[in-house]
Design an enzyme around this catalytic site. Structure first.
Site, PDB file in Angstrom:
ATOM      1  N   ARG A  59       0.845  -1.207   0.000  1.00  0.00           N
ATOM      2  CA  ARG A  59       0.000   0.000   0.000  1.00  0.00           C
ATOM      3  C   ARG A  59       0.880   1.258   0.000  1.00  0.00           C
ATOM      4  NH1 ARG A  59      -5.324  -1.246   1.245  1.00  0.00           N
ATOM      5  NH2 ARG A  59      -5.868   0.763   2.130  1.00  0.00           N
ATOM      6  N   ASP A  97      -3.713   7.343   3.737  1.00  0.00           N
ATOM      7  CA  ASP A  97      -2.980   7.882   2.579  1.00  0.00           C
ATOM      8  C   ASP A  97      -2.715   9.369   2.867  1.00  0.00           C
ATOM      9  OD1 ASP A  97      -6.162   7.751   0.965  1.00  0.00           O
ATOM     10  OD2 ASP A  97      -5.190   9.583   1.659  1.00  0.00           O
ATOM     11  N   HIS A 112      -6.369   7.218  12.216  1.00  0.00           N
ATOM     12  CA  HIS A 112      -5.895   5.830  12.052  1.00  0.00           C
ATOM     13  C   HIS A 112      -4.431   5.767  11.636  1.00  0.00           C
ATOM     14  CE1 HIS A 112     -10.245   4.097  11.546  1.00  0.00           C
ATOM     15  NE2 HIS A 112      -9.982   4.530  12.758  1.00  0.00           N
ATOM     16  N   CYS A 120       9.185   3.224  15.775  1.00  0.00           N
ATOM     17  CA  CYS A 120      10.075   2.260  16.440  1.00  0.00           C
ATOM     18  C   CYS A 120       9.444   1.877  17.771  1.00  0.00           C
ATOM     19  CB  CYS A 120      11.449   2.891  16.687  1.00  0.00           C
ATOM     20  SG  CYS A 120      12.517   1.815  17.678  1.00  0.00           S
ATOM     21  N   ASN A 204     -21.806   9.715  -0.133  1.00  0.00           N
ATOM     22  CA  ASN A 204     -21.268   8.360  -0.241  1.00  0.00           C
ATOM     23  C   ASN A 204     -21.755   7.701  -1.523  1.00  0.00           C
ATOM     24  OD1 ASN A 204     -19.536   6.655   1.404  1.00  0.00           O
ATOM     25  ND2 ASN A 204     -21.264   5.233   1.475  1.00  0.00           N
ATOM     26  N   LEU A 205     -21.069   6.577  -1.891  1.00  0.00           N
ATOM     27  CA  LEU A 205     -21.525   5.886  -3.113  1.00  0.00           C
ATOM     28  C   LEU A 205     -22.889   5.254  -2.878  1.00  0.00           C
ATOM     29  CD1 LEU A 205     -20.527   5.197  -5.958  1.00  0.00           C
ATOM     30  CD2 LEU A 205     -19.665   3.020  -5.062  1.00  0.00           C
TER      31      LEU A 205
HETATM   32  N1  APR Z   1     -17.200   7.522  -3.930  1.00  0.00           N
HETATM   33  C1  APR Z   1     -17.823   7.637  -2.733  1.00  0.00           C
HETATM   34  N2  APR Z   1     -17.955   6.614  -1.850  1.00  0.00           N
HETATM   35  C2  APR Z   1     -17.414   5.431  -2.227  1.00  0.00           C
HETATM   36  C3  APR Z   1     -16.748   5.237  -3.458  1.00  0.00           C
HETATM   37  C4  APR Z   1     -16.656   6.350  -4.326  1.00  0.00           C
HETATM   38  N3  APR Z   1     -16.047   6.259  -5.519  1.00  0.00           N
HETATM   39  N4  APR Z   1     -16.343   3.936  -3.529  1.00  0.00           N
HETATM   40  C5  APR Z   1     -16.733   3.355  -2.380  1.00  0.00           C
HETATM   41  N5  APR Z   1     -17.385   4.244  -1.594  1.00  0.00           N
HETATM   42  C6  APR Z   1     -17.977   4.043  -0.272  1.00  0.00           C
HETATM   43  C7  APR Z   1     -18.521   2.652  -0.044  1.00  0.00           C
HETATM   44  O1  APR Z   1     -19.885   2.601  -0.447  1.00  0.00           O
HETATM   45  C8  APR Z   1     -18.366   2.499   1.475  1.00  0.00           C
HETATM   46  O2  APR Z   1     -19.530   2.969   2.143  1.00  0.00           O
HETATM   47  O3  APR Z   1     -16.938   4.212   0.671  1.00  0.00           O
HETATM   48  C9  APR Z   1     -17.198   3.405   1.817  1.00  0.00           C
HETATM   49  C10 APR Z   1     -15.933   2.632   2.121  1.00  0.00           C
HETATM   50  O4  APR Z   1     -16.181   1.877   3.277  1.00  0.00           O
HETATM   51  P1  APR Z   1     -14.999   0.974   3.888  1.00  0.00           P
HETATM   52  O5  APR Z   1     -14.360   0.198   2.790  1.00  0.00           O
HETATM   53  O6  APR Z   1     -15.566   0.252   5.068  1.00  0.00           O
HETATM   54  O7  APR Z   1     -13.906   2.038   4.362  1.00  0.00           O
HETATM   55  P2  APR Z   1     -13.966   2.936   5.670  1.00  0.00           P
HETATM   56  O8  APR Z   1     -15.361   3.325   6.014  1.00  0.00           O
HETATM   57  O9  APR Z   1     -12.965   4.001   5.499  1.00  0.00           O
HETATM   58  O10 APR Z   1     -13.412   1.918   6.796  1.00  0.00           O
HETATM   59  C11 APR Z   1     -13.198   2.457   8.078  1.00  0.00           C
HETATM   60  O11 APR Z   1     -12.111   0.437   8.762  1.00  0.00           O
HETATM   61  O12 APR Z   1     -10.672  -1.273   8.380  1.00  0.00           O
HETATM   62  C12 APR Z   1     -10.796  -0.085   8.999  1.00  0.00           C
HETATM   63  O13 APR Z   1      -9.025   1.323   9.482  1.00  0.00           O
HETATM   64  C13 APR Z   1      -9.817   0.884   8.436  1.00  0.00           C
HETATM   65  O14 APR Z   1     -10.074   3.249   8.232  1.00  0.00           O
HETATM   66  C14 APR Z   1     -10.691   2.017   7.922  1.00  0.00           C
HETATM   67  C15 APR Z   1     -11.981   1.834   8.682  1.00  0.00           C
END
Ligand code: APR
Length: 236
Positions: A59, A97, A112, A120, A204-205
């Site tokens: 990553r 990121d 996070h 270290c 959100n998507l």
């Molecule tokens: N535009 C907007 N939203 C999007 C897009 C997009 N192009 N693609 C995906 N999504 C949405 C998905 O629908 C989902 O609701 O982004 C969200 C991503 O959810 P996760 O994959 O669960 O990521 P996140 O919510 O950041 O996870 C939270 O979980 O594993 C831990 O530490 C990790 O910070 C992370 C935390």
């Protein structure tokens, strides 16, 4: 919507999806391809540090080839304009990121951790880090070979959450962008905003796990709906 003066924005992996960074829980997400217990817990790191280093090395190595997308830039613009008008924007990000930083956001709380930092576990020093890490990597400060990714793993305490709560006490608008609302304490922020009866917007998507707690929602790709929403807010 009346001009908000103190905005708290929570972002998740979805804000970086259009930059080409994997989310976690989408069909092609990182937690579909990898077992988070094995690569995102202190126990996993103790059991197989090489596996965890390989996960984060991959990553980290991707960072130079991804760029902020219009959603990151729009959130930075919202901050700049709000601050110019005497307000504040606090960007609480679950992402590790560096895209919000590169897009120009300033008040960022990366709860996070950071993919481009390494810690270290002997002397506690945190170093900017862009190369691979391994169990043989010596700490630049104390030479111990006990480096770990500067990432908050499941079961560990997110960083700076007291600052997040302070910002939430002053907020008059809460916005969640690109997060599934599935990981606490970040996922609890919309409930806190609801207790304070302030407007709560989900960008959100698709509907997140806590979609019903929001007062407004826009669904679509962040790189499209976030700039449109920011322009509306700034022209209101
Ligand atoms: N535009 C907007 N939203 C999007 C897009 C997009 N192009 N693609 C995906 N999504 C949405 C998905 O629908 C989902 O609701 O982004 C969200 C991503 O959810 P996760 O994959 O669960 O990521 P996140 O919510 O950041 O996870 C939270 O979980 O594993 C831990 O530490 C990790 O910070 C992370 C935390």
């Amino acid at each position: 919507m009346a001009k908000a003066q103190n905005i708290v924005i929570l972002t998740g992996a979805g804000v970086s999806a259009d930059s080409g960074v994997d989310t976690f829980r989408d069909p092609d997400g990182a937690w579909v391809k990898n077992d988070p217990v094995k690569v995102c817990t202190p126990e996993g790191f103790a059991a197989d540090p090489a596996l965890v280093h390989a996960f984060y090395n991959a990553r980290r190595a991707q960072l130079p080839s991804v760029d902020p997308n219009p959603a990151h830039f729009a959130l930075a613009k919202l901050e700049a304009e709000t601050v110019k008008a005497g307000g504040t924007v606090t960007l609480v990000t679950q992402n590790v990121d560096n895209l919000h930083q590169r897009a120009g956001s300033e008040r960022i709380l990366p709860i996070h951790g950071h993919l481009d930092k390494a810690e270290c576990t002997s002397c506690g020093k945190v170093h900017h880090w862009t190369e691979d890490l391994s169990t043989e990597t010596p700490c630049p400060a104390c030479d111990a070979k006990t480096m770990r990714p500067y990432i908050v793993w499941f079961g560990e305490i997110p960083r700076g959450f007291d600052e997040v709560e302070e910002a939430m006490m002053e907020a008059d608008l809460f916005v969640a962008v690109g997060t599934s609302g599935s990981v606490y304490p970040a996922a609890g922020l919309v409930g806190f905003a609801r207790q304070r009866a302030i407007p709560r917007v989900e960008l959100n998507l698709e509907a997140s796990d806590n979609a019903t707690l929001f007062t407004e929602a826009r669904y679509g790709k962040a790189s499209e709906i976030v700039p449109a929403w920011v322009d509306e807010v700034l022209s209101s």
